[in-house]
Design a protein around this motif. Sequence first.
Motif, short mmCIF file in Angstrom:
data_model
loop_
_atom_site.label_atom_id
_atom_site.label_comp_id
_atom_site.label_asym_id
_atom_site.label_seq_id
_atom_site.Cartn_x
_atom_site.Cartn_y
_atom_site.Cartn_z
N LEU A 219 11.95 -16.17 -18.50
CA LEU A 219 12.75 -17.25 -17.95
C LEU A 219 13.98 -16.69 -17.24
N SER A 220 14.45 -17.44 -16.24
CA SER A 220 15.69 -17.04 -15.57
C SER A 220 16.92 -17.64 -16.25
N PHE A 221 16.72 -18.71 -17.05
CA PHE A 221 17.85 -19.36 -17.71
C PHE A 221 17.37 -20.12 -18.93
N LEU A 222 18.11 -19.98 -20.01
CA LEU A 222 17.86 -20.71 -21.25
C LEU A 222 19.21 -21.23 -21.72
N GLY A 223 19.45 -22.54 -21.53
CA GLY A 223 20.78 -23.08 -21.72
C GLY A 223 21.08 -23.53 -23.13
N ALA A 224 22.36 -23.78 -23.39
CA ALA A 224 22.82 -24.21 -24.72
C ALA A 224 22.32 -25.61 -25.07
N GLN A 225 21.98 -26.41 -24.06
CA GLN A 225 21.48 -27.76 -24.28
C GLN A 225 19.96 -27.83 -24.21
N ALA A 226 19.32 -26.72 -24.51
CA ALA A 226 17.85 -26.60 -24.51
C ALA A 226 17.27 -26.74 -23.11
N ASP A 227 18.07 -26.40 -22.10
CA ASP A 227 17.58 -26.43 -20.71
C ASP A 227 16.77 -25.17 -20.43
N VAL A 228 15.74 -25.33 -19.62
CA VAL A 228 14.87 -24.21 -19.26
C VAL A 228 14.77 -24.14 -17.75
N GLU A 229 14.99 -22.96 -17.17
CA GLU A 229 14.83 -22.75 -15.73
C GLU A 229 14.06 -21.46 -15.49
N GLY A 230 13.33 -21.44 -14.38
CA GLY A 230 12.58 -20.24 -14.01
C GLY A 230 11.21 -20.15 -14.64
N LEU A 231 10.70 -21.26 -15.17
CA LEU A 231 9.35 -21.24 -15.73
C LEU A 231 8.35 -21.05 -14.61
N SER A 232 7.42 -20.14 -14.78
CA SER A 232 6.46 -19.84 -13.73
C SER A 232 5.08 -19.63 -14.32
N ALA A 233 4.09 -19.67 -13.43
CA ALA A 233 2.70 -19.40 -13.80
C ALA A 233 2.06 -18.69 -12.63
N PRO A 234 1.13 -17.77 -12.87
CA PRO A 234 0.52 -16.99 -11.78
C PRO A 234 -0.09 -17.88 -10.71
N ASN A 235 0.37 -17.68 -9.46
CA ASN A 235 -0.14 -18.37 -8.27
C ASN A 235 0.03 -19.88 -8.31
N ALA A 236 0.78 -20.41 -9.28
CA ALA A 236 1.03 -21.84 -9.35
C ALA A 236 2.48 -22.11 -8.97
N TRP A 237 2.77 -23.36 -8.65
CA TRP A 237 4.11 -23.78 -8.26
C TRP A 237 4.61 -24.81 -9.25
N VAL A 238 5.52 -24.39 -10.12
CA VAL A 238 6.12 -25.29 -11.10
C VAL A 238 7.23 -26.06 -10.41
N VAL A 239 7.09 -27.40 -10.33
CA VAL A 239 8.07 -28.21 -9.61
C VAL A 239 9.09 -28.85 -10.55
N SER A 240 8.75 -29.02 -11.82
CA SER A 240 9.71 -29.57 -12.77
C SER A 240 9.24 -29.28 -14.19
N ASN A 241 10.19 -29.27 -15.11
CA ASN A 241 9.85 -29.12 -16.52
C ASN A 241 10.91 -29.80 -17.39
N SER A 242 10.50 -30.17 -18.58
CA SER A 242 11.40 -30.85 -19.50
C SER A 242 12.30 -29.85 -20.22
N LYS A 243 13.16 -30.36 -21.10
CA LYS A 243 13.90 -29.50 -22.01
C LYS A 243 12.94 -29.00 -23.09
N LEU A 244 13.44 -28.15 -23.96
CA LEU A 244 12.62 -27.65 -25.07
C LEU A 244 12.30 -28.79 -26.02
N LEU A 245 11.02 -28.96 -26.32
CA LEU A 245 10.55 -30.07 -27.15
C LEU A 245 9.85 -29.54 -28.39
N THR A 246 9.92 -30.31 -29.48
CA THR A 246 9.20 -29.97 -30.70
C THR A 246 7.76 -30.46 -30.58
#
Length: 318
Positions: A219-246
């Motif tokens: 990941l490129s960023f893991l925030g104090a409020q459970a924010d996640v940035e930089g999630l990626s997958a091979p040859n795919a385009w991640v356009v959005s993602n939620s916060k960390l969930l149980t």
Amino acid sequence: MTWLAWRQVRTQLLVTGVALAVLAGYLLLLGTQIRAGHHDAVASGSALREFQSRFQGRVYLLDALLLVTPALFGMFWGAPLVARELETGTHRLVWNQSVSRHRWLVVRLAVGCAAAAAVTGLFSLLLTWAASPYDAVAADRFTALLFGTRNLAPVAYTCCAVVLGALIGLLLRRTVPAMALTALLFAAVQVAVPTVVRPHLGTPVHASQPMTADVIRNLSFLGAQADVEGLSAPNAWVVSNSKLLTADGRTVDLDRYHGCLSGQFDVMAQCVAALDLHVDVAYHPGGSYWRFQWLESLLFLASAFALAGVALWRIRVA
């Protein structure tokens, strides 16, 4: 008329042809080196990251050059196409002959677009070929830099830039201001389309991504409020993602989560992974890449035809 149009751009074609020949020679050499390096990396089984870092700088530099090429054609080929004629008054000589204004503009635009598109297309073809082993390892061809410098898209960008420059020159009737405005507007388009338009050219797929230690490390960023940035997958385009969930879909308990955010990064990744978390992800799979290439190319070509239509309407009172 077509012969005259070719004669008027022959100096530009000659200079561009020489530059393209030099560039083509370098791309052929680079492509050979990349293939040899990829073969050695695959044979060793553990050197793909070294292979990627070895060629990354050169590939990115060529990507940047191709990315600005359409704007350069719009500035130096498109903007002067009509503006120079109007500025110097030479348009009167042609328009007082048997050639109509509309025919004159159509031929000038067709010749300019065809020549610029041919140059950009060859550049894109050679770069796509040369960098293909590198791109396969990087597995990020949906990024703004790679998507706009591979396959079909650069050709469509160039046609649009040339017509845009011609229209701005027709409206401003001054070459230098038209060149500056063309560069500014097309740069804005190249920023806006990947961020605002491209995500809506297809419907994203929704999935759940478990947050394993390996995923967290990348990941490129893991925030104090459970924010996640930089999630990626091979040859795919991640356009959005939620916060960390149980596991039951609720946001992670921040007290437990904050207890992991200390010490070494690897230890932190292991601690967060042990919480059994996931994120909900919206992404475009790798299989939709060519659909996006065709749709975006058609969008720019349609824009070029629309701009040409405006120019044909406007030239009646030029």
